[in-house]
Motif scaffolding. Structure first.
Motif, PDB file in Angstrom:
ATOM      1  N   ARG B  86       0.815  -1.219   0.000  1.00  0.00           N
ATOM      2  CA  ARG B  86       0.000   0.000   0.000  1.00  0.00           C
ATOM      3  C   ARG B  86       0.848   1.269   0.000  1.00  0.00           C
ATOM      4  N   PRO B  95      -5.625  -5.666  -5.407  1.00  0.00           N
ATOM      5  CA  PRO B  95      -6.527  -6.142  -4.359  1.00  0.00           C
ATOM      6  C   PRO B  95      -5.834  -7.194  -3.487  1.00  0.00           C
ATOM      7  N   ASN B 117      -8.579  -5.321   1.144  1.00  0.00           N
ATOM      8  CA  ASN B 117      -9.810  -5.306   0.361  1.00  0.00           C
ATOM      9  C   ASN B 117     -10.831  -6.315   0.854  1.00  0.00           C
ATOM     10  N   TRP B 140     -12.601 -11.221  -7.259  1.00  0.00           N
ATOM     11  CA  TRP B 140     -11.495 -10.332  -7.577  1.00  0.00           C
ATOM     12  C   TRP B 140     -10.940 -10.536  -8.985  1.00  0.00           C
ATOM     13  N   ASN B 144     -14.376  -7.951 -10.410  1.00  0.00           N
ATOM     14  CA  ASN B 144     -13.708  -6.683 -10.128  1.00  0.00           C
ATOM     15  C   ASN B 144     -12.376  -6.616 -10.871  1.00  0.00           C
ATOM     16  N   SER B 146      -9.229  -5.409 -12.199  1.00  0.00           N
ATOM     17  CA  SER B 146      -8.409  -4.243 -11.849  1.00  0.00           C
ATOM     18  C   SER B 146      -7.817  -3.646 -13.110  1.00  0.00           C
TER      19      SER B 146
END
Lengths: 196, 148, 488
Positions: B86, B95, B117, B140, B144, B146
């Motif tokens: 991060r 994620p 996440n 994921w 979702n 990315s």
């Protein structure tokens, strides 16, 4: 008590009626306070005062013990010549005593040896042989009193006289010399002293 | 590690080989296990992600589509790996799903604070476990997507 | 008394002053009265002596009727300024002559009452009657009237002297008392000051100065001794406190260490114990799926048993962890609507146990308590009720509450298996079960957890049951003032 008796004795002089007694008492009161009683003559009033004075002298004059024979001998007041007091004098002195001696009143019409044995001798001014009386008592413990005008002049001891309507006393101090009489200063104080 | 290190769909970081086997089996069952790399500790994971050490020929830009990260590992633990990911601009968007056998609250709070996440507690029962892993992987990887 | 709240200094001064004043006043009053009495007697005697002299001097005047002489004698009384009037009465009691000091004629009696040698007081005048006698022969009476101004003058003088003396004595007493009271008030004052310091500043190290060996000195000693005692006790208490604090600190430290260990333990239990379980279960499953066909029926059953027990152990670990976690959790009190909690919990659980159970939820009040904990309680009790009544033909569960002795009492009632009250004391213990796992599944932690939560809320939990007829579980939460009453 004495005062009451005196009033009672005086009242007997004027008679026996109750009214008379009252009158006399009133008169006596007036004499002493110096007021004139309307019903009596000045003459008799003066006589009564004289009698009281004679008695009063006994208290202001001292006599030597030699003038009495013994302890029982009475105190003698003699009146020589005319008795102007009547019975009044004897009334005044009745039951009175001088140093425990009873008082006796003797009346003389002439000079006798007894005159010289009196303690007080009153000689009425009408008595003719004034000088002889004075001579016979001279040097003796006899208080000579008279209302004769020249009495003190003639070596008498006490003289009554009227002044301002009041009876006054004059004293001849010299005359008492050798007599053994002791005249109280109080008497001398109130009396007029005779000066030749 | 039967796929290219340059084109990885799922990076599985799990120190327990048994758990790793079970996860991989569950993913395979859903046809999600083709481009999967399994690393057994945090240090290896960081080297892989940032192209260091044995993975120096790897580019950081070739990001895995999803990272399944075990929390409790020797050397570098899951949280440290998460933080490193991060903190770097290039890896921030990857994620990360935390897997752990701990239901302790503090772990949950700590991981969410670092920007996780998803979070899954590894259940004891195999059925539940495969179900959970499959759902996560599907989500994921497929739903979702990315950005490349 | 006015003096009650004045300082001792003033009290002593007033005591001395008032005492001396009272004594002086009393003495002077006595002397004054004595003076009045004796002066009258003395004056009467003096006047009668004078009367005797005058009477003696006036005998001849009375005897021989010489008014001028009598007047002269009476006039001599002019020198005596107190003689107001004098009069001579003859032996018959008639006024003979008189004298009066002022021009105004005095009211002389014209006739004398028969009083002899006496004296008496007329108004403020003294009248003496003295008989005038010569050689014990009464010649009349002397009347003397004198004012008592001499006495009044004298008394006035005495009063003046007395006042001055009292005033002076007062001054002397004031000065003396001022000086003497110090010997009493100073030590008392010093003692008071020390006591004040002690009570205001809580300083027990001060000591009062002793001034002598009297009662105050004794008091000072006793006071100092008490102070010393208190100081020593304080020091002892302080050292005890310090020891105690050290002990507590050490204990706390130990406890913290133990707690940390416990936390680490529970963490590793939850993490490390569950991982191998997961492997056992997971690989059993793989074995079953991949090689089930070679294991045969018996082998498959064996694997299933292994997996079932693995799951059960996982559940046990979870429950145990929840139970131990509760120990360090604090109660966060919020307003809770128990009715809605019961409804939610029932909704969640109903599916798990089949929908055939009739659940009656009565209106319940709002109370203050920890949301997640009480939800847990409700969940455990309702799930128990559903679980144990499941096998009945018509299972009924009732959830409700009532108020009793300032407490809210909630109950969850079922018509299920119930239990034997003989084993009641095992009901809320950890891992205690009254039914075997084959009949009803469970870990034996649920009621222990409920018991722990209710205890944390200062409430009580109990139950009534009859085997095969059902059980009712009660728990109470003390009511607080600011909660909303929904029933009553």
């Amino acid at each position: 008590m004495q005062v009451l008796m005196k009033i009672f004795s005086i009242s007997r002089i004027a008679g026996t009626s109750i009214a008379g007694r009252f009158m006399l008492s009133a008169a006596m009161v007036l004499v002493v306070t110096g007021m004139r009683p309307p019903l009596q003559s000045p003459e008799s009033r003066a006589t009564q005062v004289k009698a009281v004075f004679l008695y009063n002298f006994t208290q202001f004059i001292g006599w030597p013990s030699s003038s009495f024979d013994d302890a029982q001998s009475p105190f003698v007041i003699g009146v020589l010549g005319q008795n102007t007091f009547g019975t009044y004098l004897s009334e005044v002195v009745e039951n009175e005593k001088v140093n425990d001696r009873p008082i006796t009143i003797k009346y003389f019409s002439s000079i006798t040896p007894e005159v010289g044995e009196c303690e007080i001798l009153f000689i009425d001014k009408s008595f003719p042989a004034m000088k002889q009386v004075i001579q016979s008592t001279h040097g003796k413990p006899v208080l000579t009193v008279s209302d004769h005008e020249h009495f003190t002049k003639q070596a008498g001891i006490l003289r009554f006289y009227i002044e301002g309507g009041k009876l006054r006393i004059e004293i001849n101090q010299e005359a008492t010399a050798g007599s053994g009489l002791e005249v109280s200063s109080k008497l001398l104080r109130i009396a007029t002293l005779y000066k030749p | 590690m039967n796929s290219s290190i340059h084109d990885v769909d799922i990076l599985l970081v799990e120190d327990n080989p048994d758990d790793a086997t079970l996860v991989m089996r569950a993913l395979k069952k859903c046809n999600l296990g083709n481009n999967l790399i399994h690393l057994s500790d945090g240090e290896q994971a960081l080297n892989f992600i940032f192209g260091k050490g044995p993975f120096s020929d790897r580019k950081v830009e070739d990001k895995p589509k999803v990272i399944l990260l075990d929390l409790k590992m020797p050397k570098v633990d899951g949280l440290q790996v998460l933080k490193a990911i991060r903190e770097d601009e290039r890896t921030r968007a990857i994620p990360v799903v935390i897997m752990t056998s701990s239901g302790e609250e503090k772990d949950i709070v700590a991981t969410y604070a670092s920007g996780v996440n998803a979070y899954v507690v590894k259940p004891v029962g195999f059925d539940n476990f495969s179900k959970a892993v499959a759902e996560l992987g599907m989500f994921w990887l497929l739903v979702n997507q990315s950005p490349k | 008394m006015l003096l009650r709240h004045s300082p001792i200094k003033r009290k002593i001064r007033w005591v001395i002053l008032l005492t001396s004043a009272a004594v002086l006043l009393f003495t002077f009053s006595a002397y004054f009265v004595y003076e009045v009495v004796t002066f009258r007697q003395t004056y009467a005697r003096q006047l009668s002596v004078l009367a005797k002299i005058v009477a003696n001097n006036s005998t001849a005047a009375l005897a021989f009727n010489i008014e001028e002489d009598a007047n002269e004698i009476l006039l001599a009384l002019k020198a005596e300024k107190h003689i107001l009037a004098a009069a001579l009465y003859d032996k018959h009691g008639n006024l003979f002559t008189h004298y009066s000091q002022s021009d105004a004629a005095p009211s002389l009696p014209r006739h004398l009452p028969q009083k002899q040698g006496s004296h008496h007081f007329e108004d403020s005048n003294l009248v003496v009657l003295e008989p005038v006698t010569q050689n014990n022969n009464a010649l009349g009476m002397l009347y003397l009237k004198s004012d008592m101004d001499a006495m009044y003058d004298r008394l006035r003088l005495y009063a003046t002297i007395g006042s001055v003396v009292i005033a002076l004595s007062f001054v002397v007493a004031y000065v003396l008392s001022n000086r003497l009271q110090r010997s009493i008030s100073r030590p008392v004052h010093a003692l008071t000051r020390t006591a004040k310091v002690v009570s205001e500043q809580k300083d027990y190290s001060v000591r009062a100065l002793k001034s002598g060996n009297d009662e105050i000195g004794y008091l000072t000693d006793a006071f100092n001794q008490m102070l010393a005692e208190i100081q020593a006790q304080n020091e002892r208490i302080q050292s005890f406190n310090q020891e105690l604090e050290l002990t507590i600190e050490k204990r706390t430290h130990d406890l913290e260490a133990v707690n940390k260990e416990l936390e680490a333990f529970s963490y590793s239990v939850s993490h490390d114990l569950r991982a191998p379980l997961r492997s056992i279960n997971g690989f059993s499953r793989i074995l079953l799926e991949d090689h089930g066909h070679v294991l045969g029926e018996e082998g498959v059953q064996t694997l299933n048993t292994i997996m079932r027990n693995g799951l059960r152990m996982g559940q046990l670990i979870d429950d145990l962890l929840a139970f131990s976690r509760l120990g360090k959790q604090s109660v966060t009190r919020l307003n809770l609507d128990m009715t809605s909690i019961a409804k939610t919990v029932t909704e969640e659980l109903k599916g798990q146990y089949g929908n055939k159970t009739e659940v009656i939820i009565k209106q319940m009040p709002q109370i203050q308590g920890d949301s997640s904990m009480l939800r847990q309680v409700m969940q455990n009790l309702v799930s128990n009720a559903l679980k144990y009544s499941m096998k009945k033909e018509r299972p009924v569960v009732e959830i409700g509450s009532f108020k009793e002795h300032g407490e809210h009492v909630f109950y969850v009632k079922d018509n299920g298996a119930g239990f034997n009250m003989e084993y009641y004391n095992k009901l809320f213990g950890v891992f205690q079960r009254l039914h075997n796992g084959g009949e009803f599944e469970g870990t034996g932690v649920g009621l222990a957890l409920v018991h722990r939560i209710i205890t944390k809320h200062n409430g009580r939990i109990w139950a009534e049951a009859k085997e095969n007829e059902g059980a009712t579980f009660y728990f109470s939460i003390p009511s607080t003032k600011n909660e909303t009453m929904l029933y009553e």
